[in-house]
Each structure stands twice: as C-alpha cells, then as structure tokens.
Scaffold this motif. Structure first.
Motif: not given
Ligand code: LMR
Length: 334
Positions: A21, A23-25, A27, A52, A55, A57-60, A252
């Motif tokens: 978690t 990791q950078q999401p 974007v 959000e 996923t 929080g993996k995607v913003k 995702v």
C-alpha cells in the motif's frame, strides 16, 4: 488538528502498512469542461470516489472541472498524447479528431425521449460507435447523459424567421452547423469556457445548451430570452487513453470497470433531475424571459430543420441515420 501532524500520521500509517500500500497510486487525470455541479461533474466525482474505493487506494482519480486544464479541442489532443487519461466530451466534439459518426446524436429532434436514447446507447449501435474510437488511441467506456437543449438569444425566438442573421455559438459539429444554417442563422464554433463572455460582450447573439449547463455558467443572466425548444440532445462519451488502459494490471482494470458501471448508473439517474432543477432555477431567477412555443411554432421549427437530415447523410452516412432512427423506435432493448 495541525495539518503537519495529520500528514506525518498518514506517512507513518503508510510505512506500517508495508510495501504493497506504500506504493505510489496510479493517477488518473480526468479533465472536463463543465461545472462540478452538473450531471457530468457529479458523475466524474462519483467515479473518482468509487475508483479509489474499489481499487483499495491503488488508483487516485484527480478531477479537473471547468476547463481548468484544457478546453474542448485541446482536451482530446491531451488525451491522445497521454497528458490526461480520462475525459467525457459531448457527442458533438469528436469530428475534429476524425470520428464524425457521433454527430448523428446532434440531428434535431432525433431523440423523442431518454428511453429511445438508451435503446441506442445500450444496444449494438452504441457499442459499434464506441469501437470507432480505438484506432484514435482511445477506448469508449460509457455513455453519460446530460439532457435536451434550449435556444437562447437577446430577441424572442418563436418562429424560424426569428433566427435569421443571428450569430449562434455552437459546438464543433458539422451537423450543428447545418442546423443553424437551416434556420438562416450564422453558426460560430467556440469552446464552452468562452461562451459566457462571448454572450456578454455580444461576440455572439445566442446559443443552445441544456438548462444545467446554462445555469451553472450563468448564461441565462446575459440572454434576454430562452426558448423552451428541446430541439436536440447533449450527452457524453467517457473515454480513456487506450495505451494507459491496456497497460493497467488486470485486477485494477476490473475494479475500475465496476466503478465506471456504478458511476454511469448514477450519472444517468441524476441527469433529468439536475436539468429540471436548473430549469426551475433559471425561471425563478427572472433574468431571462422563458418562451413557451405553441404546437404550431414547434412544428414550424422542426420543419425548418428537416433539411439537416439530408445534409448530415453525407457527413455521418445515410445508413447510420436510418439505423439510429430504427433503434430509437424499436420496442424493448435491441
Ligand atoms: C458544450 O460545449 O456546450 C457542451 O458540450 C459542454 C459539455 O461538456 O456539456
């Protein structure tokens, strides 16, 4: 609470949560040209929340409304270049990138109601139209509604003669251009973000749009008259950069598809109410006089616009217009 404490706490939580978690999401920049408080604006916000959530929080999703990043034509170029990942342009705006078929939605009075619209968008024709986008480097994910258009100007618009010689702002669609010419008006293509000022300063005399777009951009405050014509439709195709979409991890993408399906349902459920409320607010404002057409006046408007169908045939294809009309008239889903 002090914001630095909140930030540090958030950082610590991330650190403790471990590498997955931390990791950078991914974007997704979702750019659009209307106000947040519109069917499309609310649909985009809903998609951001759900994306959000599903996923984990993996995607913003960053939503940029009101042409904050790009105007109409630029946003499509930006999507093709990968500067933004998602947009929802109206059906009328795909001509400049070489997909003119969506302009069939611009034909005057082609959609009697939203049920007929759904038969097109949810059926094989809707799917086929979306597939035309792939060679342009984009994927059509969904159709989102706005509503039916009204004409406004600084003189009362009752009969087709009233449009003669008036300059009207239009979206970048050749079918809309033909529509205005059929009325003897002068069409002027202009980005949505420039319409209010153009009306205010008299660069154009009038325009056509849905109540929700007119109200949120305050167009009714700079137009003396608004005619209740319901003569055409504005809806959107939600699109994503194909390379970006194809490159997403499978799980995702599946979660984003789920978010999109729910956001689409939501956007299409609220569109009518949003426009009804905006229409009521426009009336209540007293800034523009609402003109209700008689049955004869409406019939005359429709008749004056009929030649547009023949002119559009060479643009979008006679077969497509016929197929579209057949789908709107079909009973049940086709
Ligand atoms: C317009 O340019 O008038 C509309 O397409 C704006 C929009 O996105 O609803």
């Amino acid at each position: 609470m002090n914001k630095w404490i909140v930030a540090s706490a958030a950082a610590l939580t991330l650190a403790l949560a471990g590498p997955a978690t931390a990791q950078q999401p991914i974007v997704i920049k979702f750019s659009h040209v209307v106000a947040p408080d519109t069917p499309k604006g609310k649909g985009a916000t809903k998609f951001a929340e759900l994306a959000e959530k599903y996923t984990g929080g993996k995607v913003k999703v960053e939503v940029y409304p009101n042409s904050a990043l790009y105007k109409d034509k630029e946003e499509l170029e930006a999507l093709q270049l990968g500067a933004v990942q998602m947009l929802a342009p109206s059906n009328s705006k795909f001509g400049p990138i070489g997909v003119k078929e969506f302009e069939v939605f611009d034909l005057p009075f082609i959609l009697p109601d939203k049920t007929a619209l759904r038969r097109v968008t949810d059926g094989p024709l809707g799917k086929r139209l979306l597939s035309l986008l792939e060679p342009k480097g984009m994927i059509g994910l969904a159709y989102w509604d706005n509503g039916f258009k009204q004409f406004s100007a600084n003189k009362p618009l009752r009969t087709p003669e009233d449009y003669k010689g008036q300059k009207f702002r239009i979206q970048s669609s050749k079918v809309l251009e033909a529509q205005m010419r059929a009325l003897g008006a002068i069409p002027q293509v202009m980005a949505f973000s420039e319409v209010y000022q153009a009306l205010q300063t008299g660069v154009v005399d009038g325009q056509e749009n849905t109540p929700s777009n007119m109200y949120t951009q305050k167009m009714h405050e700079v137009q003396k008259y608004t005619a209740h014509t319901d003569h055409g439709y504005i809806g959107y195709v939600v699109i994503v950069n194909k390379k970006f979409w194809d490159g997403l991890p499978g799980d995702v993408r599946t979660s984003l598809e789920k978010a999109m399906a729910e956001a689409t349902k939501y956007a299409n459920e609220i569109s009518q109410t949003e426009n009804d409320e905006a229409w009521a607010d426009i009336k209540k404002s007293g800034r523009t006089e609402i003109i209700e057409l008689t049955a004869e006046q409406k019939a005359a408007l429709k008749k004056a616009m009929l030649p547009v169908y023949d002119q559009a045939a060479s643009r979008v294809g006679k077969g497509l217009i016929e197929e579209f009309e057949k789908a709107t008239q079909a009973t049940g889903t086709n």
